[in-house]
Design an enzyme around this catalytic site. Structure first.
Site: not given
Ligand code: ADP
Ligand code: MG
Length: 391
Positions: A36, A193, A346, A369
């Protein structure tokens, strides 16, 4: 969308206050990742080249407001910034009363979150900051979705307020991908989620030619399509929402495909044995941890045909090598594609880094975010303020 841009302003001899996001990890008084700080360098250098006296603002961590805590001091940032700039950077602890700074000098003001009223966007605090400068430059995309004294309040009080090049480049890239994309526009939304990304899914569904879901999000869609997902991470409360999105896609003549095959395991662990199953064959004691190889090929073909790609969220538990193949396939499909590609989030960035495709992504968003809120179609308060004062 119209706001002043720092590139176009005369800054010679002026006191220029720049809000950056220098919230970097610090361990034992040393900066452990300076990404950063490096991202902010061109803006700071440009201000110096234009003959400005530079005052820098940033937050670091989450201190209690009104209680300066050495643990959250920007001192290590001043040190690293000074090394990178090749000139002294003075950290000023008490700065609200006034700062001595001459053209060509850089002063880093101590953590903005040490000031009471920062997070609440206190007007009086914003005014005390604003009087310290001739020109205020908002350059911190990662904090643009928060209306705080040093991001939004100050914009409305400063004699002149503009966007810095880092912020405007980010906004330009996001706008290009979302509002004026080369078609077909394909979005990949994965991650854990549905609940955290429901609005993102909803907004993207209206904009994209094809939406692809993966990860825990796909599990909820698989369950919503009537398949047993065993012990998988999914959200029973949101089955209805998932069904509604599937129907909306159908009504618009499209679809949200669910993975035809998946990689399952009996436990959530790095050494769990991976098994490939058809999506309708998942057993009650299994959990889905990745998309399967046929699905990976199918999704890669969709990506290959895209004109623009937006990617947020890994499609599997990429942190475990046994369940990383799906996310790797998405990363490599984007790497092979000549489409304009935009990625944010992230964990998505961690995956991109892990698979070594950073250079192949057209634009990597710096703000988790703020990136999601922009995709959701929300107005970022700091940007709205820049537009309001430019009218
Ligand atoms: P980002 O930070 O890129 O927005 P998220 O925080 O929404 O992404 O989600 C990332 C997490 O989702 C990772 O740690 C990954 O391990 C988890 N993940 C992906 N697929 C699955 C799955 N099938 N079951 C459980 N966790 C999962
Ligand atoms: Mg995340």
């Amino acid at each position: 969308m119209k706001y002043l841009r720092m590139e176009n302003l005369d800054l010679a001899g002026k006191r220029v206050m720049i809000r950056e996001d220098l919230n970097v990890p610090v361990s034992a008084g040393r900066v452990t990742s300076d990404a950063r700080i490096r991202a902010a360098l061109p803006t700071i250098q440009m201000a110096l080249d234009k003959g400005a006296a530079v005052l820098l603002l940033s937050h670091l961590g989450r201190p209690v407001e009104g209680e300066p805590d050495p643990q959250y001091s920007l001192q290590p940032v001043a040190g690293r910034l000074s090394e990178l700039l090749g000139r002294p950077v003075r950290l000023q602890a008490d700065w609200l009363g006034g700062v001595e700074v001459k053209p060509g000098e850089v002063v880093l003001c101590e953590n903005v979150r040490f000031n009471k009223g920062e997070k609440k966007n206190d007007e009086a605090l914003a005014r005390r900051m604003a009087v310290l400068c001739d020109v205020f430059v908002m350059d911190a995309f990662g904090t643009a979705h928060r209306a705080q004294a040093s991001t939004e309040g100050i914009v409305r009080q400063a004699p002149v307020a503009c966007a810095g090049p880092l912020l405007s480049r980010e906004l330009d890239a996001l706008r290009k991908a979302l509002h004026d994309p080369a078609r077909p526009l394909v979005a990949i939304v994965g991650g854990s989620k549905v609940s955290t990304k429901l609005t993102v899914l909803e907004t993207l569904l209206d904009k994209v030619d094809q939406l692809i879901v993966g990860g825990g999000i796909a599990n909820t869609f698989i369950a919503a399509s009537g398949h047993d997902v065993g012990k998988s991470l999914y959200e029973p409360d949101l089955l209805h929402e998932a069904q509604r999105l599937i129907q909306r896609a159908h009504a618009a003549g499209g679809s949200i495909p669910i993975p035809r095959d998946v990689v399952v395991a009996k436990s959530f662990s790095a050494d769990a044995e991976p098994l490939v199953r058809n999506v309708d064959q998942v057993r009650p004691d299994e959990m889905i941890l990745d998309i399967g190889p046929l699905t990976a090929i199918e999704y890669s073909e969709i990506i290959a045909g895209a004109g623009t790609i937006i990617w947020n969220g890994p499609v599997g538990v990429f942190e475990f090598p046994n369940f990383a193949a799906g996310t790797r396939a998405m990363a490599e499909a984007i790497e092979r594609s000549s489409a304009y590609s935009l990625a944010g989030g992230g964990d998505t960035l961690a995956a991109i880094d892990q698979f070594g495709v950073t250079d192949a992504i057209s634009y990597i968003s710096t703000g988790g975010g703020a990136f999601l809120e922009f995709v959701e179609g929300k107005t970022l308060p700091a940007v709205a303020a820049l537009e309001a004062v430019a009218r």
